[in-house]
Design a protein around this motif. Structure first.
Motif, PDB file in Angstrom:
ATOM      1  N   CYS A  43      -7.812  -2.276  -5.923  1.00 33.92           N
ATOM      2  CA  CYS A  43      -9.224  -1.914  -5.790  1.00 33.92           C
ATOM      3  C   CYS A  43      -9.782  -1.233  -7.036  1.00 33.92           C
ATOM      4  O   CYS A  43     -10.986  -1.008  -7.129  1.00 33.92           O
ATOM      5  CB  CYS A  43      -9.436  -1.023  -4.565  1.00 33.92           C
ATOM      6  N   GLY A  44      -8.925  -0.885  -8.001  1.00 31.84           N
ATOM      7  CA  GLY A  44      -9.410  -0.173  -9.186  1.00 31.84           C
ATOM      8  C   GLY A  44      -9.777  -1.130 -10.307  1.00 31.84           C
ATOM      9  O   GLY A  44      -9.586  -2.341 -10.210  1.00 31.84           O
ATOM     10  N   PHE A  81      -7.031   3.310   2.466  1.00 29.28           N
ATOM     11  CA  PHE A  81      -7.921   2.140   2.462  1.00 29.28           C
ATOM     12  C   PHE A  81      -7.324   0.972   3.250  1.00 29.28           C
ATOM     13  O   PHE A  81      -8.052   0.124   3.757  1.00 29.28           O
ATOM     14  CB  PHE A  81      -8.237   1.695   1.033  1.00 29.28           C
ATOM     15  N   ARG A 128       1.724   5.819  -2.815  1.00 33.17           N
ATOM     16  CA  ARG A 128       1.121   7.151  -2.946  1.00 33.17           C
ATOM     17  C   ARG A 128       2.158   8.270  -2.925  1.00 33.17           C
ATOM     18  O   ARG A 128       3.285   8.114  -2.452  1.00 33.17           O
ATOM     19  CB  ARG A 128       0.083   7.354  -1.840  1.00 33.17           C
ATOM     20  N   TYR A 130      -7.147  -2.902 -11.565  1.00 31.52           N
ATOM     21  CA  TYR A 130      -6.061  -1.920 -11.593  1.00 31.52           C
ATOM     22  C   TYR A 130      -5.512  -1.799 -10.182  1.00 31.52           C
ATOM     23  O   TYR A 130      -6.273  -1.670  -9.221  1.00 31.52           O
ATOM     24  CB  TYR A 130      -6.574  -0.551 -12.057  1.00 31.52           C
ATOM     25  N   ALA A 131      -4.188  -1.826 -10.068  1.00 33.07           N
ATOM     26  CA  ALA A 131      -3.561  -1.682  -8.746  1.00 33.07           C
ATOM     27  C   ALA A 131      -2.519  -0.586  -8.782  1.00 33.07           C
ATOM     28  O   ALA A 131      -1.779  -0.449  -9.758  1.00 33.07           O
ATOM     29  CB  ALA A 131      -2.894  -2.988  -8.337  1.00 33.07           C
ATOM     30  N   PHE A 186       0.808  -1.229   0.000  1.00 31.23           N
ATOM     31  CA  PHE A 186       0.000   0.000   0.000  1.00 31.23           C
ATOM     32  C   PHE A 186       0.845   1.285   0.000  1.00 31.23           C
ATOM     33  O   PHE A 186       0.356   2.344   0.374  1.00 31.23           O
ATOM     34  CB  PHE A 186      -0.961   0.043   1.206  1.00 31.23           C
ATOM     35  N   CYS A 198       0.436  -2.787  -4.293  1.00 32.74           N
ATOM     36  CA  CYS A 198      -0.851  -2.940  -3.597  1.00 32.74           C
ATOM     37  C   CYS A 198      -1.354  -4.377  -3.693  1.00 32.74           C
ATOM     38  O   CYS A 198      -1.509  -4.903  -4.793  1.00 32.74           O
ATOM     39  CB  CYS A 198      -1.901  -2.007  -4.180  1.00 32.74           C
ATOM     40  N   ARG A 221      -5.553   8.673 -12.773  1.00 32.60           N
ATOM     41  CA  ARG A 221      -5.335   8.891 -11.333  1.00 32.60           C
ATOM     42  C   ARG A 221      -5.030  10.373 -11.180  1.00 32.60           C
ATOM     43  O   ARG A 221      -4.231  10.928 -11.935  1.00 32.60           O
ATOM     44  CB  ARG A 221      -4.145   8.077 -10.810  1.00 32.60           C
ATOM     45  N   ALA A 261      -4.335  -5.272  -2.836  1.00 25.80           N
ATOM     46  CA  ALA A 261      -5.797  -5.282  -2.929  1.00 25.80           C
ATOM     47  C   ALA A 261      -6.299  -4.998  -4.345  1.00 25.80           C
ATOM     48  O   ALA A 261      -7.316  -5.541  -4.766  1.00 25.80           O
ATOM     49  CB  ALA A 261      -6.390  -4.251  -1.968  1.00 25.80           C
ATOM     50  N   CYS A 292      -1.677   4.127   1.629  1.00 26.99           N
ATOM     51  CA  CYS A 292      -3.064   4.321   1.193  1.00 26.99           C
ATOM     52  C   CYS A 292      -4.020   4.217   2.387  1.00 26.99           C
ATOM     53  O   CYS A 292      -3.934   3.263   3.177  1.00 26.99           O
ATOM     54  CB  CYS A 292      -3.400   3.249   0.166  1.00 26.99           C
TER      55      CYS A 292
HETATM   56  S1  SF4 Z   1      -6.352  -0.032  -2.192  1.00 28.38           S
HETATM   57 FE1  SF4 Z   1      -6.773   0.897  -4.191  1.00 28.38          FE
HETATM   58  S2  SF4 Z   1      -6.176   3.079  -3.980  1.00 28.38           S
HETATM   59 FE2  SF4 Z   1      -5.236   1.925  -2.267  1.00 28.38          FE
HETATM   60  S3  SF4 Z   1      -3.184   1.386  -2.990  1.00 28.38           S
HETATM   61 FE3  SF4 Z   1      -4.557  -0.326  -3.513  1.00 28.38          FE
HETATM   62  S4  SF4 Z   1      -5.264   0.053  -5.623  1.00 28.38           S
HETATM   63 FE4  SF4 Z   1      -4.395   1.963  -4.811  1.00 28.38          FE
END
Ligand code: SF4
Length: 656
Positions: A330-331, A540, A77, A321-322, A74, A326, A182, A328, A538
């Motif tokens: 989430c995109g 999230f 960013r 999409y990550a 994560f 990441c 983004r 997760a 991130c």
């Molecule tokens: S959870 Fe979503 S916004 Fe956060 S780092 Fe992972 S892909 Fe990016």
């Protein structure tokens, strides 16, 4: 050689063309961690108070966090900072993707840009240094074309953060875009970049910051990543339907579903991303409806909300999409009508072009979002600006030349899409009128229109109602970059990741109507989140178990910080941001619109009867952080504890 950071930043003067790398001492990282913390320190040192945000004196910083590029989960960013042209104060916009890690991989901890080029340029950075390149041929292009053109010149591995036509035209609602959608959207920093004649920053590198203890770093990551190494539960795809069936009952009983076990949250993020539960948030009253005048369950019922939520939104996703590093992802990536790659809309855009405008046509919502991404516009602010226009027209506040330009009506998809395009092109008339946001747009109208301009300190409010969660309202009104949902608690449904820090401060997160407790919760979260943001992580992840960010930091740097020391760093960063605003003569508490405060309490819904006591929240926030409530400056004792004696601090008031 330091561990965990490079100890170097690039300083660019666009007026003279000078690109200079300077050493940043370890002490600065120990005090601010890097990222937005380092940005606050350097802007206070090098940005003259009163500098025009759209002039050469403004300094724009591009700052990956301290963990960005280390491979920590994560950690993809980065932050853009500068004086905000929209609010006049501390400007900050956060984005994920791949640009931040690529910038860190050039061997830099940040880039600071001042001055103004005499023609359009872009900045190219690699491991060997930095050059300014001619951008006249790409000035005027949308962001996808810009990225493509620069990659042809700088190499396919380059990552590009750029402004679109909106930033070039200095729309105060413009942001800085990368990865084809983004966007570091908030605070109007795209306008500051456009005003510098800087079209883009392109970065290319392969370096990784050295880690003090790679084994410990890996062990901590591996332990945390077990949460993500399971097969998804089949329940994940059924939860939206189950919740939809239960929601009306939960709402009537006044129960707000919590985020649930970490495993299910991970599965939900992977499947739906932030589109999970859009309809639920509308139904429960978190999402503003009809420019904050509506009540979700009554005016935009589940049958409409479901068209902008969960399965409906992911239907056209062709692959996930990550952001970098990441687990997760989430995109989602979809294809536009011409087969071009697009990022699917996230919750804020779905809500801003959906219930806020009484629109439930996902195709039009997606197209509005795409227009914003290509032009480099903040979709939150654009949705709020369109909602303002619709209400102004309905109430007869518009002068004839604006009222007759388009048939402005709630829920009218084609007209809304046309209006978004006109704002993006800054067309004379409605487009020009709304391009700098609702605070300025309301200045031309009768005084009663001001009540419909939903902003905090000049920045349009996001899609989480402060009445639904007062911590969010506190962030909108009290953070030095006001009107942002990422300043405090939004998106952080569970508070478990903060547990250790609440305990440290002897605080128990509170009941809903206890406003002083809310102020204290907000202050503690603000300090922790400023440290967390400065690591480049991130938000999230804070809903997905308890990411071990302190342990990552210590393993990366070789430091031995405990929670209390990390908290003090975050507290210092928050104080530095408040000092920045105080130097600009801005008040530390900005008024929220009466609708957001609930001055005329709603008669139905989950927020019925509630009015926010912002003074009580603010008093408790300032007391917890040891800041002067009139100036936002640290009190002398706070300045001493945070090592800010060199910064302006509040003068002790004579005892009465
Ligand atoms: S959870 Fe979503 S916004 Fe956060 S780092 Fe992972 S892909 Fe990016």
């Amino acid at each position: 050689m330091p561990n965990g950071f490079w100890g170097k930043a690039l300083f660019v003067d666009l007026t003279t063309g000078e690109c200079r790398i300077e050493a940043i001492p370890e002490e600065s990282f120990r005090r601010t961690l890097g990222g937005c913390g380092l940005g606050a320190q350097i802007l206070l040192e090098r940005l003259e108070p009163g500098a025009d945000p759209l002039g050469p004196g403004n300094v724009l910083g591009f700052l990956p966090g301290l963990l960005t590029g280390t491979g920590a989960p994560f950690s993809g960013r980065f932050m853009v900072v500068g004086r905000s042209p929209l609010t006049g104060g501390w400007g900050e916009a956060n984005a994920g993707g791949h640009f931040g890690p690529a910038l860190r991989a050039t061997g830099l901890d940040g880039v600071f840009i001042r001055g103004q080029a005499d023609r359009p340029v872009y900045l190219e950075i690699d491991e060997g240094g930095a050059q300014l390149r001619d951008a006249r041929a790409i000035w005027g292009l949308g962001v996808s074309q810009t990225e493509k053109a620069i990659r042809q010149e700088a190499g396919a591995a380059a990552r590009v953060a750029c402004v679109g036509p909106a930033g070039e035209q200095q729309s105060l609602l413009s942001g800085i875009v990368h990865d084809g959608g983004r966007i570091a959207a908030r605070c109007g920093l795209g306008a500051a970049m456009g005003a510098k004649n800087l079209k883009a920053v392109a970065v290319r590198g392969d370096l990784r910051p050295p880690l003090a203890s790679p084994q410990a770093f890996r062990a901590v990551s591996d332990d945390y990543l077990r949460l993500f190494r399971r097969k998804s539960s089949p329940l994940a795809s059924r939860i939206p339907r189950i919740l939809t069936a239960l929601l009306p009952l939960l709402r009537r009983l006044g129960i707000r579903p919590s985020s649930g076990p970490a495993e299910l949250v991970v599965d939900s993020f992977r499947r739906y991303g932030t589109a999970a539960g859009t309809s639920m948030l509308i139904e429960l009253g978190d999402t503003p409806v009809r420019n904050w005048q509506g009540v979700g369950y009554r005016d935009f019922p589940l049958s409409r909300g479901e068209r902008l939520s969960d399965e409906a939104v992911i239907r056209d996703v062709v692959r996930p999409y990550a952001c970098r590093a990441c687990p997760a992802a989430c995109g989602g990536i979809t294809h536009g009508p011409d087969g071009e790659r697009r990022l699917r809309a996230e919750y804020e855009s779905l809500a801003a072009f959906g219930p806020l405008l009484m629109l439930d046509d996902l195709e039009i919502v997606n197209r509005c979002n795409h227009v914003c991404n290509e032009a480099g516009l903040d979709s939150i602010s654009i949705g709020v600006a369109v909602a303002f226009a619709l209400e102004c027209n309905e109430k007869g506040w518009l002068p004839a030349e604006l009222a007759t330009e388009l048939p402005l009506r709630w829920g009218d998809g084609p007209t809304i899409l046309e209006l978004v395009g006109r704002i993006a092109r800054r067309e004379p008339g409605l487009g020009e009128w709304l391009a700098d946001g609702v605070a300025r747009a309301s200045g031309f109208l009768p005084p009663e229109a001001k009540a419909a301009a939903m902003h905090a300190g000049g920045q349009e409010l996001p899609m989480h109602r402060g009445l639904y969660e007062p911590n969010v309202a506190a962030g909108y009104a009290l953070d030095p970059a006001p009107g942002r949902h990422t300043s405090t608690a939004s998106g952080v449904a569970g508070l478990s990741a903060f547990r250790r820090y609440f305990e440290l401060q002897g605080h128990r997160p509170d009941g809903r109507g206890d406003f002083p407790a809310k102020g204290r919760t907000t202050a503690i979260m603000a300090a922790v989140l400023r440290a967390y943001d400065s690591l480049g992580l991130c938000h999230f992840a804070l809903q997905m178990g308890e990411p071990p960010f302190l342990e990552w930091l210590n393993a990366a740097t070789g430091w031995d910080l405990d929670e209390s020391e990390l908290y003090t760093i975050g507290w210092r960063i928050q104080a530095l941001r408040h000092i920045f605003n105080s130097r600009e003569g801005l008040p530390p508490l900005v008024p929220l619109p009466a609708r957001e405060r609930g001055d005329s309490p709603q008669r139905s819904g989950t927020t019925a009867g509630l009015t926010l006591d912002m003074d009580a929240i603010a008093a408790s926030y300032f007391a917890t952080l040891g800041l002067d409530p009139l100036s936002g400056l640290p009190l002398p004792e706070t300045a001493r504890r945070l090592g800010l004696e060199e910064e302006p601090s509040a003068r002790p008031r004579p005892a009465r």
